[in-house]
Design a protein around this motif. Structure first.
Motif, PDB file in Angstrom:
ATOM      1  N   LYS A  83       0.828  -1.213   0.000  1.00  0.00           N
ATOM      2  CA  LYS A  83       0.000   0.000   0.000  1.00  0.00           C
ATOM      3  C   LYS A  83       0.863   1.265   0.000  1.00  0.00           C
ATOM      4  CE  LYS A  83      -4.072  -1.982   0.186  1.00  0.00           C
ATOM      5  NZ  LYS A  83      -5.049  -1.870  -0.928  1.00  0.00           N
ATOM      6  N   LEU A  84       1.971   1.243   0.742  1.00  0.00           N
ATOM      7  CA  LEU A  84       2.872   2.395   0.743  1.00  0.00           C
ATOM      8  C   LEU A  84       3.382   2.691  -0.657  1.00  0.00           C
ATOM      9  CD1 LEU A  84       4.939   1.688   3.990  1.00  0.00           C
ATOM     10  CD2 LEU A  84       3.562   3.734   3.578  1.00  0.00           C
ATOM     11  N   SER A  85       3.748   1.630  -1.363  1.00  0.00           N
ATOM     12  CA  SER A  85       4.232   1.794  -2.731  1.00  0.00           C
ATOM     13  C   SER A  85       3.124   2.278  -3.653  1.00  0.00           C
ATOM     14  CB  SER A  85       4.807   0.466  -3.236  1.00  0.00           C
ATOM     15  OG  SER A  85       5.281   0.595  -4.554  1.00  0.00           O
ATOM     16  N   ALA A  86       1.931   1.687  -3.504  1.00  0.00           N
ATOM     17  CA  ALA A  86       0.811   2.036  -4.382  1.00  0.00           C
ATOM     18  C   ALA A  86       0.380   3.488  -4.204  1.00  0.00           C
ATOM     19  CB  ALA A  86      -0.366   1.106  -4.114  1.00  0.00           C
ATOM     20  N   PHE A  87       0.498   4.020  -2.972  1.00  0.00           N
ATOM     21  CA  PHE A  87       0.058   5.386  -2.695  1.00  0.00           C
ATOM     22  C   PHE A  87       1.202   6.393  -2.736  1.00  0.00           C
ATOM     23  CE2 PHE A  87      -3.648   3.095  -1.393  1.00  0.00           C
ATOM     24  CZ  PHE A  87      -4.700   3.978  -1.531  1.00  0.00           C
ATOM     25  N   GLY A  88       2.388   5.944  -3.146  1.00  0.00           N
ATOM     26  CA  GLY A  88       3.493   6.850  -3.370  1.00  0.00           C
ATOM     27  C   GLY A  88       4.274   7.280  -2.141  1.00  0.00           C
TER      28      GLY A  88
END
Length: 222
Positions: A83-88
């Motif tokens: 999720k951290l990666s997906a939301f930048g």
């Protein structure tokens, strides 16, 4: 030449939401004396330095929407990294901190009446995530809703009625709606033959747990 339209055309039927009907209202302040009495807990909130804003709120909503609340710490950490990666936000800087925060939230006791539980107790097959709803209304008005709140037995609802009567809401108070009210519920779940509704909030109120006392949270949730 074409004739100009000089009268208002009122829609006979439309779809709206509670957010749209209350748009433009502002939060009211809470009593400072109450705040002073309830901010003795000076422990720092684990997420006090996490980026703030709508993007952060969407990020945390997405975690709890997709996560199995009974998942292991390893599974939670992998989900958080994704999720951290997906939301930048980048997984390396915040992975451990957010993972620990999520675990704390899942294990936080929730007491409603005589019932006490935590999110980790809720089974995946007993949850309805982001439940969309449309319900039909005939001659619905905010004025009638406010009157219902004002005559209710709950002090919180009566206080909320006063909030809805702000001068900025006069236009909404005068509107009559025929059609549908729509929206989403973050989480609906069943536990021990009772149904519950949860609305996730990620508002930043301060850097310590003492800033998140009942009065401050009630004012912010309006």
């Amino acid at each position: 030449s074409c004739r100009s339209l000089e009268r208002e055309i009122k829609p006979l039927w439309r779809i709206s939401s509670f957010s749209a009907l209350t748009q433009g209202l502002t939060e009211t302040g809470h009593d400072d004396s109450s705040e002073k009495k309830e901010t003795a807990d000076t422990r720092p909130v684990i997420l006090k330095d996490f980026p703030r804003g709508a993007g952060a709120g969407d990020f945390f909503h997405s975690i709890f929407e997709d996560l199995d609340f009974a998942a292991s710490e390893k599974t939670i950490k992998l989900a958080v990294a994704d999720k951290l990666s997906a939301f930048g936000f980048g997984p390396s800087a915040w992975s451990s901190t957010v993972t620990q925060a999520v675990i704390q939230i899942l294990l936080t006791p929730i007491t409603i009446g005589e019932q006490s539980f935590c999110l980790k107790d809720i089974k995946d097959d007993a949850r309805l995530n982001e439940l969309e709803f449309h319900f039909k209304v005939n001659r619905f008005s905010m004025e009638k809703l406010i009157q219902t709140f004002e005559t209710g037995s709950s002090p919180a609802l009566r206080a909320y009625a006063g909030y809805l009567r702000q001068p900025a809401s006069q236009h909404a108070l005068n509107q009559v709606l025929d059609g549908f009210i729509k929206g989403f519920v973050d989480l609906v779940f069943r536990l021990k033959d009772k149904w519950y509704i949860i609305d996730y909030k990620s508002n930043f109120l301060g850097e310590t747990y003492g800033h998140y006392h009942q009065t401050a949270m009630t004012d912010t949730m309006r």
